[in-house]
Design a protein around this motif. Structure first.
Motif, PDB file in Angstrom:
ATOM      1  N   UNK A   1       0.835  -1.205   0.000  1.00  0.00           N
ATOM      2  CA  UNK A   1       0.000   0.000   0.000  1.00  0.00           C
ATOM      3  C   UNK A   1       0.870   1.255   0.000  1.00  0.00           C
ATOM      4  N   UNK A   2       1.951   1.193   0.766  1.00  0.00           N
ATOM      5  CA  UNK A   2       2.864   2.342   0.847  1.00  0.00           C
ATOM      6  C   UNK A   2       3.733   2.411  -0.408  1.00  0.00           C
ATOM      7  N   UNK A   3       4.206   1.262  -0.862  1.00  0.00           N
ATOM      8  CA  UNK A   3       5.088   1.239  -2.035  1.00  0.00           C
ATOM      9  C   UNK A   3       4.380   1.817  -3.263  1.00  0.00           C
ATOM     10  N   UNK A   4       3.084   1.497  -3.424  1.00  0.00           N
ATOM     11  CA  UNK A   4       2.334   2.026  -4.571  1.00  0.00           C
ATOM     12  C   UNK A   4       2.338   3.560  -4.547  1.00  0.00           C
ATOM     13  N   UNK A   5       2.140   4.117  -3.364  1.00  0.00           N
ATOM     14  CA  UNK A   5       2.095   5.575  -3.229  1.00  0.00           C
ATOM     15  C   UNK A   5       3.472   6.187  -3.476  1.00  0.00           C
ATOM     16  N   UNK A   6       4.508   5.511  -3.033  1.00  0.00           N
ATOM     17  CA  UNK A   6       5.866   6.020  -3.244  1.00  0.00           C
ATOM     18  C   UNK A   6       6.189   6.081  -4.736  1.00  0.00           C
ATOM     19  N   UNK A   7       5.813   5.039  -5.469  1.00  0.00           N
ATOM     20  CA  UNK A   7       6.085   5.025  -6.913  1.00  0.00           C
ATOM     21  C   UNK A   7       5.356   6.186  -7.587  1.00  0.00           C
ATOM     22  N   UNK A   8       4.113   6.395  -7.194  1.00  0.00           N
ATOM     23  CA  UNK A   8       3.338   7.496  -7.791  1.00  0.00           C
ATOM     24  C   UNK A   8       3.972   8.848  -7.449  1.00  0.00           C
ATOM     25  N   UNK A   9       4.351   9.028  -6.180  1.00  0.00           N
ATOM     26  CA  UNK A   9       4.952  10.299  -5.762  1.00  0.00           C
ATOM     27  C   UNK A   9       6.297  10.541  -6.441  1.00  0.00           C
ATOM     28  N   UNK A  10       6.986   9.470  -6.814  1.00  0.00           N
ATOM     29  CA  UNK A  10       8.288   9.597  -7.478  1.00  0.00           C
ATOM     30  C   UNK A  10       8.136   9.859  -8.970  1.00  0.00           C
ATOM     31  N   UNK A  11       6.932   9.685  -9.482  1.00  0.00           N
ATOM     32  CA  UNK A  11       6.746   9.757 -10.937  1.00  0.00           C
ATOM     33  C   UNK A  11       6.186  11.116 -11.356  1.00  0.00           C
ATOM     34  N   UNK A  12       6.222  11.370 -12.655  1.00  0.00           N
ATOM     35  CA  UNK A  12       5.669  12.620 -13.185  1.00  0.00           C
ATOM     36  C   UNK A  12       4.150  12.690 -13.063  1.00  0.00           C
ATOM     37  N   UNK A  13       3.496  11.573 -12.771  1.00  0.00           N
ATOM     38  CA  UNK A  13       2.037  11.611 -12.584  1.00  0.00           C
ATOM     39  C   UNK A  13       1.659  12.511 -11.405  1.00  0.00           C
ATOM     40  N   UNK A  14       2.585  12.705 -10.494  1.00  0.00           N
ATOM     41  CA  UNK A  14       2.311  13.560  -9.323  1.00  0.00           C
ATOM     42  C   UNK A  14       3.109  14.867  -9.426  1.00  0.00           C
ATOM     43  N   UNK A  15       3.388  15.313 -10.656  1.00  0.00           N
ATOM     44  CA  UNK A  15       4.323  16.434 -10.830  1.00  0.00           C
ATOM     45  C   UNK A  15       3.909  17.723 -10.127  1.00  0.00           C
ATOM     46  N   UNK A  16       2.618  17.902  -9.856  1.00  0.00           N
ATOM     47  CA  UNK A  16       2.200  19.152  -9.195  1.00  0.00           C
ATOM     48  C   UNK A  16       1.971  18.945  -7.695  1.00  0.00           C
ATOM     49  N   UNK A  17       2.393  17.808  -7.198  1.00  0.00           N
ATOM     50  CA  UNK A  17       2.258  17.514  -5.762  1.00  0.00           C
ATOM     51  C   UNK A  17       3.578  17.886  -5.094  1.00  0.00           C
ATOM     52  N   UNK A  18       3.533  18.876  -4.232  1.00  0.00           N
ATOM     53  CA  UNK A  18       4.774  19.414  -3.667  1.00  0.00           C
ATOM     54  C   UNK A  18       4.512  19.969  -2.274  1.00  0.00           C
ATOM     55  N   UNK A  19       5.300  19.523  -1.318  1.00  0.00           N
ATOM     56  CA  UNK A  19       5.206  20.072   0.037  1.00  0.00           C
ATOM     57  C   UNK A  19       4.024  19.527   0.817  1.00  0.00           C
ATOM     58  N   UNK A  20       3.610  18.318   0.478  1.00  0.00           N
ATOM     59  CA  UNK A  20       2.430  17.778   1.149  1.00  0.00           C
ATOM     60  C   UNK A  20       2.725  16.418   1.770  1.00  0.00           C
ATOM     61  N   UNK A  21       1.858  16.018   2.669  1.00  0.00           N
ATOM     62  CA  UNK A  21       1.972  14.683   3.263  1.00  0.00           C
ATOM     63  C   UNK A  21       0.794  13.847   2.807  1.00  0.00           C
ATOM     64  N   UNK A  22       1.121  12.707   2.257  1.00  0.00           N
ATOM     65  CA  UNK A  22       0.083  11.771   1.826  1.00  0.00           C
ATOM     66  C   UNK A  22      -0.090  10.733   2.931  1.00  0.00           C
ATOM     67  N   UNK A  23      -1.267  10.729   3.552  1.00  0.00           N
ATOM     68  CA  UNK A  23      -1.546   9.761   4.620  1.00  0.00           C
ATOM     69  C   UNK A  23      -2.023   8.453   3.994  1.00  0.00           C
ATOM     70  N   UNK A  24      -1.292   7.371   4.295  1.00  0.00           N
ATOM     71  CA  UNK A  24      -1.663   6.047   3.783  1.00  0.00           C
ATOM     72  C   UNK A  24      -2.030   5.241   5.026  1.00  0.00           C
ATOM     73  N   UNK A  25      -3.253   5.429   5.494  1.00  0.00           N
ATOM     74  CA  UNK A  25      -3.554   4.977   6.859  1.00  0.00           C
ATOM     75  C   UNK A  25      -4.947   4.381   7.043  1.00  0.00           C
ATOM     76  N   UNK A  26      -5.659   4.104   5.947  1.00  0.00           N
ATOM     77  CA  UNK A  26      -7.008   3.542   6.090  1.00  0.00           C
ATOM     78  C   UNK A  26      -7.918   4.419   6.937  1.00  0.00           C
ATOM     79  N   UNK A  27      -7.560   5.701   7.052  1.00  0.00           N
ATOM     80  CA  UNK A  27      -8.404   6.633   7.803  1.00  0.00           C
ATOM     81  C   UNK A  27      -8.045   6.767   9.283  1.00  0.00           C
ATOM     82  N   UNK A  28      -6.878   6.244   9.674  1.00  0.00           N
ATOM     83  CA  UNK A  28      -6.491   6.314  11.088  1.00  0.00           C
ATOM     84  C   UNK A  28      -6.439   7.752  11.611  1.00  0.00           C
TER      85      UNK A  28
END
Ligand code: NAD
Length: 266
Positions: free
Chosen positions: A229-256
């Motif tokens: 679940x975390x690895x999928x998000x890391x790959x996306x954040x490392x890729x150009x698909x998330x190119x406008x995502x900057x300075x944010x925290x992505x919570x991968x927590x099932x809503x915790x």
């Protein structure tokens, strides 16, 4: 746009186990050449590197302590010597040394801060210096470099008995956002991932058996997370698909982090 990390080089710290291991493997599957850092467990790191190579990818394993400046510089040197650049840093290494506040020793406090916060600083600084040395590579990525800090839901949620850990992750949040503010105009993207409860060695006691059942009360989505679940998000954040995502925290927590204690309240 296709998600591809071809021709990019990723360094993942603390990748001989858990989330780092899964992230390194997923980044390699997406086409990146991967430097697998380990602290003390050479065997799983070597085994992962050779498995990636067997599948036609590129990977090396390198020993290093992220709390030591010389070790961190050495990790970057290995990446550049072997693969020619560094494009992605996943600063993942982390540990816990739990104690009730009054019993917490200075050694426990410093031990956690050294790895979880100073280690993040040293790795991000070394990566930034390398990004600047090599300059933009527009044929490879829209960003000049990408830094992903591994934080935790405990950058937000206080955690009794874990003051050192929660303080370190709270520190990672402002480290990440300050760095993002400072280097964004250079097209260096800086973000964090904040996992909730993911089944790895760091929290084995909490995710299994009766403790595991109790833990589910804190997870609105109703399951403990998996490293993938975390690895999928890391790959996306490392890729150009998330190119406008900057300075944010992505919570991968099932809503915790949704304060689930309030679900049945009032
Ligand atoms: P883990 O114990 O499997 O992984 C931690 C890794 O960090 C290990 O490989 C360890 O060798 C490495 N490490 C420790 N000290 C180091 C040092 N000085 N130098 C280099 N590496 C060092 O646990 P994990 O769950 O995979 O944790 C990875 C990261 O995710 C940590 O930063 C942790 O705080 C964070 N996290 C995990 C969870 C979870 O539920 N598993 C939740 C929130 C945050």
């Amino acid at each position: 746009m296709m998600l591809s990390l071809e021709k990019q080089v990723a360094l993942v710290t603390g990748a001989s186990s858990g989330l780092g291991y899964a992230c390194a493997e997923a980044l390699a599957e997406a086409g990146a050449s991967v430097v697998i850092n380990y602290h003390s467990q050479a065997e799983p790191a070597d085994e992962l590197a050779s498995r990636i190579r067997d599948r036609g990818g590129e990977a090396i394993s390198v020993k290093g302590d992220v709390s030591k400046e010389a070790d961190v510089d050495n990790l970057i040197e290995h990446a550049v010597d072997r693969f020619g650049s560094l494009d992605i840093l996943v600063a993942n290494s982390g540990l816990q040394k739990d104690a009730a506040f009054a019993d917490m020793t200075l050694e426990q406090w410093n031990g956690v801060l050294d790895v979880n916060l100073t280690g993040q600083f040293l790795c991000a600084r070394a990566a930034l210096r390398q990004f600047r040395r090599q300059g933009a590579r527009p044929d490879v990525s829209r960003a000049m470099g990408k830094i992903i800090h591994m934080s935790s839901v405990h950058q937000l949620i206080p955690w009794a008995g874990h003051a050192n850990y929660a303080a370190s992750k709270g520190g990672v949040d402002l480290l990440m956002r300050t760095l993002a503010q400072e280097v964004g105009e250079e097209r260096i993207r800086v973000n964090s991932i904040a996992p909730g409860a993911i089944a790895t060695a760091i929290n084995e006691e909490n995710t299994q058996g009766d403790a595991g059942k109790k833990l589910l009360e804190l997870i609105p989505y109703g399951r403990v997370g998996e490293p993938q679940d975390v690895a999928n998000a890391v790959v996306w954040l490392a890729s150009d698909l998330s190119d406008y995502v900057h300075g944010t925290t992505l919570f991968i927590d099932g809503g915790m982090s949704l304060y689930p204690g309030f679900r049945n309240n009032g």
